[in-house]
Every structure is written in C-alpha cells, then in structure tokens.
Design a protein around this motif. Structure first.
Motif, PDB file in Angstrom:
ATOM      1  N   UNK A 439       0.841  -1.189   0.000  1.00 29.36           N
ATOM      2  CA  UNK A 439       0.000   0.000   0.000  1.00 29.36           C
ATOM      3  C   UNK A 439       0.882   1.248   0.000  1.00 29.36           C
ATOM      4  N   UNK A 440       0.437   2.314  -0.668  1.00 27.91           N
ATOM      5  CA  UNK A 440       1.249   3.534  -0.692  1.00 27.91           C
ATOM      6  C   UNK A 440       1.347   4.209   0.666  1.00 27.91           C
ATOM      7  N   UNK A 441       0.378   3.960   1.542  1.00 22.41           N
ATOM      8  CA  UNK A 441       0.385   4.533   2.897  1.00 22.41           C
ATOM      9  C   UNK A 441      -0.357   3.586   3.814  1.00 22.41           C
ATOM     10  N   UNK A 442       0.004   3.610   5.093  1.00 24.38           N
ATOM     11  CA  UNK A 442      -0.697   2.802   6.069  1.00 24.38           C
ATOM     12  C   UNK A 442      -2.048   3.405   6.397  1.00 24.38           C
ATOM     13  N   UNK A 443      -2.914   2.650   7.098  1.00 25.78           N
ATOM     14  CA  UNK A 443      -4.264   3.149   7.380  1.00 25.78           C
ATOM     15  C   UNK A 443      -4.300   4.425   8.214  1.00 25.78           C
ATOM     16  N   UNK A 444      -3.378   4.595   9.159  1.00 22.83           N
ATOM     17  CA  UNK A 444      -3.408   5.799   9.982  1.00 22.83           C
ATOM     18  C   UNK A 444      -2.864   7.003   9.224  1.00 22.83           C
ATOM     19  N   UNK A 445      -1.884   6.763   8.357  1.00 26.59           N
ATOM     20  CA  UNK A 445      -1.429   7.826   7.466  1.00 26.59           C
ATOM     21  C   UNK A 445      -2.567   8.253   6.536  1.00 26.59           C
ATOM     22  N   UNK A 446      -3.323   7.274   6.034  1.00 25.89           N
ATOM     23  CA  UNK A 446      -4.443   7.567   5.143  1.00 25.89           C
ATOM     24  C   UNK A 446      -5.555   8.311   5.870  1.00 25.89           C
ATOM     25  N   UNK A 447      -5.830   7.904   7.098  1.00 28.58           N
ATOM     26  CA  UNK A 447      -6.846   8.586   7.903  1.00 28.58           C
ATOM     27  C   UNK A 447      -6.534  10.071   8.045  1.00 28.58           C
ATOM     28  N   UNK A 448      -5.301  10.380   8.360  1.00 26.52           N
ATOM     29  CA  UNK A 448      -4.917  11.778   8.526  1.00 26.52           C
ATOM     30  C   UNK A 448      -5.006  12.539   7.211  1.00 26.52           C
ATOM     31  N   UNK A 449      -4.698  11.869   6.102  1.00 24.50           N
ATOM     32  CA  UNK A 449      -4.763  12.530   4.797  1.00 24.50           C
ATOM     33  C   UNK A 449      -6.206  12.857   4.418  1.00 24.50           C
ATOM     34  N   UNK A 450      -7.108  11.903   4.604  1.00 31.82           N
ATOM     35  CA  UNK A 450      -8.515  12.120   4.248  1.00 31.82           C
ATOM     36  C   UNK A 450      -9.192  13.065   5.233  1.00 31.82           C
TER      37      UNK A 450
END
Length: 491
Positions: A439-450
């Motif tokens: 994955x390009x980013x982990x779930x917590x990185x993705x959470x912060x991005x969205x």
C-alpha cells in the motif's frame, strides 16, 4: 541482549518454506531443511536453486555467493536431524491438526532451549503451542511470499509466551534484513485480518450489484492508489486460501464482514481458484482481444447542467472541452457532484432519467453514479464525457460510499479498532500494510490525509445504509472527532 540463533530448522520446503530457508542461508545461518519424502525434498532443493540462479542472472548475487548460500542448507527427510537447532520454523499446510501433530514431535525432538515457530498466516499460535510442553517458547514468525523479497515479518506472541522469545525473533528478523512487527495472537494477525475483511467486502459489493468486478478493481487501483484491485488480488492469493482465512476470522470475530461471501464459496466449490487454476473472478485462459474503451466522443451531449459541490472547476473543464452549461430544464444531462447518494436531486426534475451522479476519487477516477431512475444511455454518455476530460470512469449504483469510500472507510475503521484494543501500535499497523500489501500509505497515514471527520461521517452513512455493526464508527474515532482532534497519529 537478544539471543543469537545460529542453526535454524525449516520444516516444509514448498515455495514458502524454501524461500524462508533461503533467507536464513543468505544471512549466514546454518539451515536444516526437512521434507516428508525424497521427491518433496528434491522439489524444495529445486526451489532454492532456481531462486538463487535468478538472483545471479539479475546481478544480485555472484556465483560464489550462490554456492555459499546453497552450501549452508542441509537437506534431510528426518525430523531427528533438528535436535541441535536453536530455532525451528514450520511452513506446512494451514491445517491445525497437522501443525499440532508436528509441534508435538518437535517438542519431543528439539533441545529444551530451542524456540519453535510457526509461519501460519492466520491460525492460533496459542492452540499450536498448547500441543507442546514448552508453550512459553512457541512463537509466530509469519513471512510473506516471496520470502526472499518481501520485507515484512509478523512476530506473534501469545498470552503464555515467555519474556524474551518475541524480542529475540524480532532481532533475528532484523538480522535477516526484514522489518518485524510484533503483535498478539488474533486470527489473521495484522495484515490478513485487515486485508481479508476488505477483500470479502468487495465481493459482497459485487454480489449486491453496486458495481462490476472490473469497475471495482479499477476504482481501488486508480482511485485509492492500491497496487491492484481486490478481485485481481484475490485471484493472486488463491480463492481457496482467501476462503479459509475468512473462515478462521469469522470463527473468532463472528463479524458478518468476515463470513465468506457466497460468491467466494461458489467459486471455490466449482474449482475456480484464481490464477493457479486458470480462472477465478477473472478468466486467465481468455485471450480474446477486448474493444477499445478510450474516448469515443460526446455521444450527443451538448449541454450539461452541474449541481452540487465544487461545480466551478468542472464547469471550466467542460467549457474548455467544448461543452455548454445550462439549466436543469434544458440540459441534455444533469450531473450531481456529490460524495453521497444523489437520487434526491431527481425529485425536482421533469425528466429524472437525465440525472447522473459524479464523484471524483483520487486524481484519476470519476465514479459515474446511476440512480434507480437514470437512463443507461445517459449514464454511458456521461462515462464518455468523463473520458474526454482525461479521467477514468467507473460505474456505480447510487449507494452510500459508492465504490472507493465504501471499501476504504471500513478498512480504516477496522485499523482504528485494532489499535484501540491494544493489539498493535499505529506504527506497526501502518508498516505491516505498507510492506505486506504494497500500500502507498498505512491506514493511519491515510486517515490523517482524508480527515478524521470525513471518514467518521462516511462510516455513519455506510452504517445507515447497510446496517453492518462493523461500519459504525469506532468509538475512538468518534471521540477524537468530537474532541476536535485532527490527526490520529498525535496520540
């Protein structure tokens, strides 16, 4: 100071076990490879030989290094040859009875100080350890396929694991050039627990008619930035393997999202197992050339009416592409820009079949949303319009979350629940999904991005529509949004 392992046994020299043996040998350890008979032993030898020869041909090993690696592996058909090993790891089929019987034998044969490890991807390490007289020195060491390439190793400790073995095995993994994450003993550990819930949910959306298989694959690859779509990945994993992991997850969680989707069960029962059988969700024996799906013109659309959020930017692009914008009564199509179901926009239209929803996902994908009233011809025309704008259209029914958000948000929610339970750290969960799944980013990185609020509100909409308990926002996520926290990783 971590314990030094110098002699390692590997039981089972299939593709995975042979890869693990090669990894140990590459790191300079002495390896004892064990198989059930001479034919299986020769196949294991062949796996390592071919792998190291490929590395030589690609310039990653010299011939001398290849010979040294191969020379560190001793091949045998007898478990008794493991009596002096410091660590023994098994890589036999994922059948609990087989593993428990093997560990009982290893417990009897191996020296008392030896650590016994399982490469199981989802079975209970605690149950395997219970077959021995040394449950405190039984650990999970889950490699990912292909083991010589993949960097992630899940190190699994149980409630009875002694102080030391998990840290020792994690240190060994780092010595091998791997990135270990240390987790507790729950079905699926980190990667499979999060991944299979997402893949199974994709199969459920397909069954519910939310979108086609190809559109779901395209949406998650281009819209969510994943390496491959869920059905392509299921076929690569093997549908039988995915089915078995889902069963293990469901037996523990009793969560409906882990109950294997009926279509998955049907394909497995029919022997359609994915790439290895030539057909699964996709047909790998079908060599028919498909029609070009590139831009095909405006399909008669001249005037477009835009309603909803962020119409200015899209309006400018349409004008630049030669389209006219107009009002809802005289336009050829009414496009509702929205991340939520759009059917309510049809209520005031004289011709509600002209309404199509449009939701941009990532920078390259547009979800083209048809309500129960939308004309198929109009939806097709909007898909062509999207192509003219340089975007990839994917067709979706008018359901909460459409495709990308409906699959992505529950996955993020599961990760929050996993962290909140104390099972694994945010950093380890992010690392596991990046390295284990690409994955390009982990779930917590993705959470912060969205954005936490966006994901929380999206989950509420999904729960309201599907009534799946696991879609309700995790309590931690809800509390953080209520408290005005904007980054979950600041905790």
């Amino acid at each position: 100071m971590p314990r030094a392992f110098e002699t390692v046994g590997v039981v089972g020299l299939g593709t995975m076990g042979a890869g693990i043996a090669e990894v140990f040998a590459r790191a300079g350890l002495g390896v004892i490879g064990v198989e059930v008979d001479a034919d299986a032993l020769e196949r294991g030898r062949g796996h390592i030989r071919r792998s190291t020869e490929r590395a030589v041909s690609r310039g990653r090993l010299t011939e001398a290094e290849r010979d040294e690696i191969f020379g560190r592996v001793r091949f045998t058909g007898s478990l008794d040859d493991l009596r002096d090993a410091d660590l023994v790891i098994e890589a036999i089929p994922e059948v609990m009875d087989f593993k428990r019987a093997l560990f009982a034998d290893l417990d009897r044969i191996c020296k008392p100080a030896a650590v016994l490890a399982t490469n199981s991807s989802s079975l209970s390490v605690t149950a395997i350890a219970a077959a021995t007289s040394r449950p405190g020195r039984v650990i999970g060491m889950h490699f990912f396929n292909p083991a010589p390439v993949m960097k992630l190793v899940e190190v699994v400790h149980t409630v009875v694991t002694e102080a030391g073995p998990a840290d020792d095995v994690a240190a060994l993994a780092r010595r091998l050039g791997k990135s270990p994450v240390t987790v507790g003993d729950r079905a699926g550990f980190v990667v499979n627990r999060l991944l299979l819930g997402y893949l199974n949910h994709a199969a459920t959306l397909l069954e519910r008619g939310v979108a086609s298989m190809g559109d779901i694959d395209t949406a998650m690859r281009l819209g969510a930035g994943l390496p491959m779509g869920p059905f392509t990945l299921l076929d690569l994993i093997g549908l039988d393997t995915a089915y078995e992991v889902c069963e293990v997850l469901f037996q523990e969680s009793r969560d409906r999202v882990h109950a294997p989707a009926p279509i998955l069960r049907e394909l497995v029962a029919g022997g359609l197992l994915g790439r290895k059988s030539g057909r699964g969700f996709h047909d790998y024996e079908d060599t028919q050339v498909r029609a070009d799906t590139g831009p095909s013109g405006k399909r008669g659309l001249a005037t477009v009416c835009l309603v909803g959020e962020g119409v200015d930017e899209l309006s400018a692009k349409l004008t630049a592409a030669g389209f006219k914008t107009g009002g809802p009564d005289d336009a050829d199509v009414v496009i509702a820009l929205s991340g939520a179901p759009v059917v309510e926009h049809a209520a005031g239209l004289a011709d509600p079949e002209r309404l199509v929803g449009l939701h941009l996902a990532g920078g390259d994908v547009a979800e083209v949303v048809s309500t129960v009233l939308t004309s198929p011809a109009v939806a097709s025309a909007v898909a062509d319009l999207v192509r003219v704008l340089g975007l990839t259209p994917v067709r979706s029914a008018d359901r909460a979350g459409f495709i990308v958000d409906a699959l992505l948000y529950p996955f993020l929610n599961d990760a929050v629940r996993m962290y909140d339970s104390g099972y694994a750290s945010m950093e380890d969960i992010d690392t596991a999904m990046r390295l284990g799944c690409g994955y390009p980013a982990g779930p917590f990185e993705t959470l912060d991005t969205i954005g936490l609020t966006t994901v929380r509100d999206g989950l509420r909409a999904l729960y309201a529509e599907y009534r799946e308990p696991s879609f309700a926002p995790a309590p931690l996520l809800d509390r953080l949004v209520t408290a005005g926290v904007t980054s979950i990783r600041t905790r």
